[in-house]
Scaffold this motif. Sequence first.
Motif, mmCIF file in Angstrom:
data_model
loop_
_atom_site.group_PDB
_atom_site.id
_atom_site.type_symbol
_atom_site.label_atom_id
_atom_site.label_comp_id
_atom_site.label_asym_id
_atom_site.label_seq_id
_atom_site.Cartn_x
_atom_site.Cartn_y
_atom_site.Cartn_z
ATOM 1 N N ARG A 678 0.831 -1.215 0.000
ATOM 2 C CA ARG A 678 0.000 0.000 0.000
ATOM 3 C C ARG A 678 0.857 1.253 0.000
ATOM 4 O O ARG A 678 0.556 2.254 0.672
ATOM 5 N N LEU A 679 1.928 1.253 -0.783
ATOM 6 C CA LEU A 679 2.847 2.387 -0.845
ATOM 7 C C LEU A 679 2.821 3.013 -2.237
ATOM 8 O O LEU A 679 3.184 2.359 -3.212
ATOM 9 N N PRO A 680 2.403 4.265 -2.390
ATOM 10 C CA PRO A 680 2.489 4.935 -3.684
ATOM 11 C C PRO A 680 3.943 5.008 -4.165
ATOM 12 O O PRO A 680 4.860 5.211 -3.358
ATOM 13 N N TYR A 681 4.148 4.851 -5.461
ATOM 14 C CA TYR A 681 5.500 4.784 -6.022
ATOM 15 C C TYR A 681 6.311 6.040 -5.704
ATOM 16 O O TYR A 681 7.526 5.985 -5.503
ATOM 17 N N ALA A 685 8.164 6.446 1.603
ATOM 18 C CA ALA A 685 8.154 5.076 2.116
ATOM 19 C C ALA A 685 8.495 4.077 1.007
ATOM 20 O O ALA A 685 9.170 3.068 1.247
ATOM 21 N N ALA A 686 8.044 4.347 -0.217
ATOM 22 C CA ALA A 686 8.364 3.458 -1.335
ATOM 23 C C ALA A 686 9.853 3.503 -1.657
ATOM 24 O O ALA A 686 10.475 2.468 -1.952
ATOM 25 N N ILE A 687 10.429 4.697 -1.601
ATOM 26 C CA ILE A 687 11.865 4.836 -1.846
ATOM 27 C C ILE A 687 12.654 4.137 -0.744
ATOM 28 O O ILE A 687 13.674 3.495 -0.999
ATOM 29 N N GLU A 860 2.552 9.648 -14.829
ATOM 30 C CA GLU A 860 1.988 10.528 -13.806
ATOM 31 C C GLU A 860 2.900 10.654 -12.601
ATOM 32 O O GLU A 860 2.599 11.384 -11.665
ATOM 33 N N ILE A 861 4.011 9.946 -12.631
ATOM 34 C CA ILE A 861 4.969 9.968 -11.528
ATOM 35 C C ILE A 861 6.110 10.915 -11.871
ATOM 36 O O ILE A 861 6.588 10.939 -13.010
ATOM 37 N N ASP A 862 6.545 11.688 -10.912
ATOM 38 C CA ASP A 862 7.689 12.583 -11.106
ATOM 39 C C ASP A 862 8.922 11.736 -11.443
ATOM 40 O O ASP A 862 9.336 10.900 -10.632
ATOM 41 N N PRO A 863 9.519 11.911 -12.617
ATOM 42 C CA PRO A 863 10.658 11.052 -12.983
ATOM 43 C C PRO A 863 11.835 11.159 -12.029
ATOM 44 O O PRO A 863 12.636 10.232 -11.924
ATOM 45 N N LYS A 864 11.958 12.272 -11.340
ATOM 46 C CA LYS A 864 13.047 12.393 -10.367
ATOM 47 C C LYS A 864 12.878 11.402 -9.226
ATOM 48 O O LYS A 864 13.870 10.968 -8.622
ATOM 49 N N ARG A 865 11.645 11.015 -8.947
ATOM 50 C CA ARG A 865 11.427 10.024 -7.896
ATOM 51 C C ARG A 865 11.879 8.634 -8.356
ATOM 52 O O ARG A 865 12.306 7.812 -7.545
#
Length: 986
Positions: A678-681, A685-687, A860-865
């Motif tokens: 249940r962690l958004p990419y 917490a996902a990192i 939809e995800i920030d590529p830096k993440r």
Amino acid sequence: MQTESMVAPPESRRPAPAPTPASTAELAATAPGAVRVIRRNGKVTAFDASKIQIAMTKAFLAVEGAGAAASTAIRQKVEALTQQVVQALTRHMSGGGTLHIEDIQDQVELALMRAGEHKVARAYVLYREERAKQRAAAAAAQPASEKPRLSITRDDGAIVPLDEARMRRLVTEACAGLSGVNVDEIVTAALRDLYDGMPEAELSQALMLSARARIEKEPNYTYVSARLLLDALRHEALKFLGMSETRPTFEEMKALYPEYFRAYIHKAVELELLDPRLALYDLDRLGRALIAERDGKFDYLGLQTLYDRYFIHSNKTRFELPQAFFMRVAMGLAINEVERETKAIEFYELLSSFDFMSSTPTLFNSGTLRPQLSSCYLTQVPDDLHGIFGAIHDNAMLSKYAGGLGNDWTPVRGMGSHIKGTNGKSNGVVPFLKVANDTAVAVNQGGKRKGAVCAYLETWHRDIEEFLELRKNTGDDRRRTHDMNTANWVPDLFMKRVMEDGQWTLFSPDETPDLHDLVGTAFERRYVEYERLADEGRIKNFKRLPAVQLWRKMLSMLFETGHPWITFKDPCNLRSPQQHAGVVHSSNLCTEITLNTKAGSEIAVCNLGSINLPAHITADGQLDLAKLEKTVTTAMRMLDNVIDYNYYAVAAARNSNLRHRPVGLGVMGFADALYKLRLPYESDAAIQFADESMEAISYFAIKASTDLAAERGRYSSFEGSLWSKGILPIDSIKILAEQRGGYLKQDTSTSGKFDWDALRQRVMTVGMRNSNTMAIAPTATIANITGVSQSIEPTYQNLYVKSNLSGEFTVVNEYLVNDLKKLGLWDEVMVHDLKYFDGSVQHIDRIPDELKALYKCAFEIDPKRLVDAASRRQKWIDQAQSLNLYMREPSGKKLDELYKHAWISGLKTTYYLRTLGATHAEKTTISDHRLNAVSNAAGHGAATKAAAKPKTPEPIIAPPVAVASATDVGAAKVCSILDPDCEACQ
């Protein structure tokens, strides 16, 4: 008549002249001659396109009035619509086939809606509904004795009555243990598509296709489809082996598997498809170890991929079933073990559980007469004609047996350089790259997929500007390589000059030969000295330009063509455990392998496999460390066994691999693991999970290699390595930081869960079995087989059509569907909305914000993440990772910031830049044949929105295959991201 139920409602009919289809001849010619139509009574008639035109004309007359018959506009509109219908129905039927009359009517309905003829379409839909009710009532009133019975033509030509009881038993077994699926629905749909005298093979296909058509409505139908596909696979295999006159069901096959397995091994050995040594195993013991129930673990895409591309076959007849396939692979990997049956069973259980999967070449070739199991080969091309063509010959031999290639072309002198032997001038590296490109096309990978190669060139090379343009579609085609991947091998000094707005000088390697082997501060000192020599006129063939200018061109070409990829020379070398034994001059085809190469003596080889990460997440949302350790320990043994068992097409590859023994253990299903947690990419917490999960894998992989060293001996070039000094991957970041001089921001913390100090001491004392242990590969194909998301990729879309060599497959995010079911939100309107928004949930109002955050798609995800997560993983990996970067609205500024961020974050390599290949996705109805526009949920319907929704721009970058629109399922089709025909997807 074929036109039954294709006219307007009876109360609307008006006398009118019979329509004269002006283009009947053209329409008839449009459809393949072998296409036939199944009528509702099961009879089959020839496909006649003119009847569609007649029926559609009557529908217009019924709504518009008799005067419409004379309208040229309506006549032309009907002809155009009919052509659209015919093309939609037959575009995949060049070899012929059958259509049900309902399928024809569905396409007519859809064509009317797309054309904006809503009144005609509405009348058409309502009339179809009324006729369906009448037929159902008539069928119910008909005595059972009078109902038509269908017959089936068996493979031997015998005609027998249709066994509906067996059909139902097959479907019932296929649906066992799955929620949301309906046995009656599948059987009823399949019966609709049967016709009298249908061949036995088509009967099996009809059942499978009826389940497959429902996948977008309920993802569990993908497992039903796979289990129904198994019926055809079992029949094909057992018939070939002469084992069975009947067709065993899923349950019946459990008892037959051991007998089948023995027959399969002996037949494959007899046909010279498998190594005779496999027949010397205790086949009874291995047969009893097969877990037949695991055939039910496959989804449809995974099983179809195995059938099409992996299973052993003779004259295109596949006689290898899934559990025999996994055992065959395991037997090959255990062939040199002392307790080979015990180890084969251990390896089989790991593979068949999907907890770990070997790479594609291993799956292709293990247990065969020529077991080329390695995934990647890295070579260096020397600066002489004999060496250049020798390297191209090596490429051909390695590619023939399914190896992906990375070539270091930096030593080859640049254009305009002096050639001493002829007193002439060199044409540079580009013409030779063209030859290498054409060789890769000519020599495909064993006839199983295209040859695949990536050329690397350092950024200071005199020909770098032309190299950047190799993938352009304009210019002199003799200086283009449309089929070969390219990558920049970028020294840190160049990035510093870019950051500091400095100048950059291009050299030819014949005048600066040592730059190629130098890294870090040693490279910087020598490079500056060469610049001074050029200023003094002692180096003739050079060019100076602003570093930023070249950087912008690198990003511009990446933006325009998807190539060359950007990879970083210094972190690959300064953090390499083997820097004492040579230099890393390039990566491989997929940018995750970083091994030393040397022309003539060192062709680097890497052997890959990937851990299924979500399979190691417990029900309460924890990483199962005990299970992970067990998986990694067995997987490392399997990978190490590849090195001794492997077939080497080139001697330099064998020598290098046996000397250093590198392997690449990676992961797949990272996005799935996040869903389970249940962690958004994008979340911190996902990192952190990326960090901690890779730490665990790193610890267990290094420990497993030391255990193998204790059992089998350390690799021969161990002394002098970073390992021998107690410097583990996490420790080597300090070396990079010292050489960078401030341009590094990479986390170096540990979780505290592992005793790293004790492991360092054990590594120094016992040694390592493998010079390198970890690399994260793309895993596109093996992720398909195991049914998880590929590698470390974010989810591309929550609903889309995946295209690969096995066909087109509807893919639905099961985790999203299950969450929506819990909230009572999963319905046909939701499916329509997902199609309309191209798999995105962000614009669907009734979906909670929590789920919108969790189920963000790649763009939809920030590529830096993505870079941040990769940086955390890179802490622990002794090689690199295939990292795709996604950017929705790319610009020069964004690209500049992103790739500088990747460098400063300590990444060794990057892979594809994915920009949004946004083609228009056609919208379709659900399988109940009702258009959303005329349903109660019309306000949410995709069909009405599709007409108003403008087409999005053409793709800016769509490497390596153009993205096509999906016309069957209505979701965006993915070619460029999930295409095993382009990269050596593992």
